[in-house]
Design an enzyme around this catalytic site. Structure first.
Site, PDB file in Angstrom:
ATOM      1  N   ASN A   9       0.862  -1.183   0.000  1.00  0.00           N
ATOM      2  CA  ASN A   9       0.000   0.000   0.000  1.00  0.00           C
ATOM      3  C   ASN A   9       0.901   1.236   0.000  1.00  0.00           C
ATOM      4  O   ASN A   9       1.510   1.555   1.012  1.00  0.00           O
ATOM      5  CB  ASN A   9      -0.887  -0.035   1.260  1.00  0.00           C
ATOM      6  N   LYS A  11       0.104   4.251  -0.221  1.00  0.00           N
ATOM      7  CA  LYS A  11      -0.545   5.418   0.409  1.00  0.00           C
ATOM      8  C   LYS A  11      -0.334   6.653  -0.465  1.00  0.00           C
ATOM      9  O   LYS A  11      -0.282   6.538  -1.681  1.00  0.00           O
ATOM     10  CB  LYS A  11      -0.051   5.597   1.845  1.00  0.00           C
ATOM     11  N   HIS A  98      -9.436   1.079   5.148  1.00  0.00           N
ATOM     12  CA  HIS A  98      -8.154   1.275   5.834  1.00  0.00           C
ATOM     13  C   HIS A  98      -8.366   2.222   7.025  1.00  0.00           C
ATOM     14  O   HIS A  98      -9.168   3.158   6.942  1.00  0.00           O
ATOM     15  CB  HIS A  98      -7.122   1.861   4.853  1.00  0.00           C
ATOM     16  N   GLU A 100      -6.740   4.597   8.117  1.00  0.00           N
ATOM     17  CA  GLU A 100      -6.518   6.024   7.823  1.00  0.00           C
ATOM     18  C   GLU A 100      -7.759   6.639   7.177  1.00  0.00           C
ATOM     19  O   GLU A 100      -8.065   7.803   7.395  1.00  0.00           O
ATOM     20  CB  GLU A 100      -5.281   6.175   6.921  1.00  0.00           C
ATOM     21  N   GLU A 170      -5.012  -4.938  10.593  1.00  0.00           N
ATOM     22  CA  GLU A 170      -3.995  -3.909  10.793  1.00  0.00           C
ATOM     23  C   GLU A 170      -4.253  -3.202  12.122  1.00  0.00           C
ATOM     24  O   GLU A 170      -5.072  -2.272  12.181  1.00  0.00           O
ATOM     25  CB  GLU A 170      -4.046  -2.884   9.654  1.00  0.00           C
ATOM     26  N   GLY A 176       2.845   2.278  10.803  1.00  0.00           N
ATOM     27  CA  GLY A 176       3.799   3.373  10.643  1.00  0.00           C
ATOM     28  C   GLY A 176       4.506   3.763  11.930  1.00  0.00           C
ATOM     29  O   GLY A 176       5.139   4.811  12.010  1.00  0.00           O
ATOM     30  N   SER A 215       3.851  -2.090  10.306  1.00  0.00           N
ATOM     31  CA  SER A 215       5.299  -2.139  10.509  1.00  0.00           C
ATOM     32  C   SER A 215       5.910  -3.493  10.138  1.00  0.00           C
ATOM     33  O   SER A 215       6.843  -3.969  10.792  1.00  0.00           O
ATOM     34  CB  SER A 215       5.667  -1.753  11.944  1.00  0.00           C
TER      35      SER A 215
HETATM   36  P1  13P Z   1       3.260   0.352   7.639  1.00  0.00           P
HETATM   37  O1  13P Z   1       3.769  -0.919   7.030  1.00  0.00           O
HETATM   38  O2  13P Z   1       3.959   1.578   7.133  1.00  0.00           O
HETATM   39  O3  13P Z   1       3.190   0.273   9.141  1.00  0.00           O
HETATM   40  O4  13P Z   1       1.734   0.516   7.129  1.00  0.00           O
HETATM   41  C1  13P Z   1       0.879  -0.551   7.198  1.00  0.00           C
HETATM   42  C2  13P Z   1      -0.346  -0.200   6.456  1.00  0.00           C
HETATM   43  O5  13P Z   1      -1.103   0.664   6.858  1.00  0.00           O
HETATM   44  C3  13P Z   1      -0.612  -0.900   5.190  1.00  0.00           C
HETATM   45  O6  13P Z   1      -1.902  -0.633   4.725  1.00  0.00           O
END
Ligand code: 13P
Length: 252
Positions: A9, A11, A98, A100, A170, A176, A215
């Protein structure tokens, strides 16, 4: 035997020329790869047409995903991108729900249910994200929160529709932050998710791929992927580095 999947992803990262470089690096690094792992990338909307064309022309063994789609089929919805538009560009998958999007764009279950249906009707597969926040885990509410996310959306599908869905667990506190869930925490939740899905859908639950995200990196991927209910990863930061991303694919 369930599918094995590693999805990147991206983003809101990379300009298109950077995205093109990244895909060419992935092409080079996966050229000789003999693997039963499905590799997926989810670049920003603005990159999909160009990258979709490149992937098709070069016959790369990497599938394209979008990071979101509209909850309406078409029409006067300024700024939105429909499932049909994504399908038309070569997308096979769409990430939905997601954290976010739930957190910053007020994504709600009703809208997610509509999106999942639109994506499935277009012949694509939703990657449906669930996960608890830190305070919910600290209050020991993580199972309850994740079960509710599944019940509010996936329980409304029919079994044949569910067979097109991929779930991504997740934990919000691991995204992150560098704070990965331990492999035991991931396995515990993945097994629970499969049980919750099984309560409603029976044997369909045995087939549904459940990916871990948060992560995930080359140094921890093989430990996490070794767990029996973990069928792969949804990778954020590490998917922006071709070497790291392919190392994660290879760690299965
Ligand atoms: P990270 O791998 O940067 O922690 O993000 C995970 C994520 O949100 C994938 O959709």
């Amino acid at each position: 035997m369930r599918r094995k999947i590693v999805a990147g992803n991206w983003k809101m990262n990379t300009l298109l020329p950077e995205g093109e470089v990244l895909v060419k690096q992935l092409e080079f690094l996966t050229e000789e790869l003999e693997s039963d792992v499905e590799i997926i990338i989810a670049p920003p909307f603005t990159h999909l047409a160009v990258l979709g064309k490149y992937i098709k022309e070069t016959k790369m063994k990497i599938a394209l995903a979008a990071q979101n789609c509209a909850d309406q089929e078409k029409g006067a919805f300024t700024g939105e991108v429909s499932a049909a538009m994504l399908r038309n560009l070569g997308c096979k998958f769409v990430i939905l729900g997601h954290s976010e999007r739930r957190e910053y764009y007020a994504e709600n279950n009703e809208s997610l249910y509509k999106k999942i249906n639109l994506v499935i009707n277009e012949g694509m597969q939703p990657i449906f994200c669930v996960g608890e926040k830190l305070e919910e885990r600290q209050a020991n509410r993580h199972f309850e929160v994740v079960a509710q996310q599944i019940k509010d959306v996936l329980y409304r599908l029919r079994g044949v529709e569910l067979d097109n869905v991929i779930v991504a667990y997740e934990p919000v506190w691991a995204i992150g932050t560098g704070m990965t869930a331990t492999s035991d925490q991931a396995e515990e939740m993945h097994a629970y998710i499969r049980r919750v899905i099984g309560d409603k859908f029976g044997e369909h639950a045995d087939r549904i791929p459940i990916l871990y995200g948060g992560s995930c990196k080359p140094s921890n991927a093989s430990e996490i992927f070794s767990k029996s209910n973990v069928d792969g990863g949804l990778i954020g930061g590490a998917s922006l580095d071709a070497q790291d991303f392919v190392a994660i694919v290879k760690s299965f």
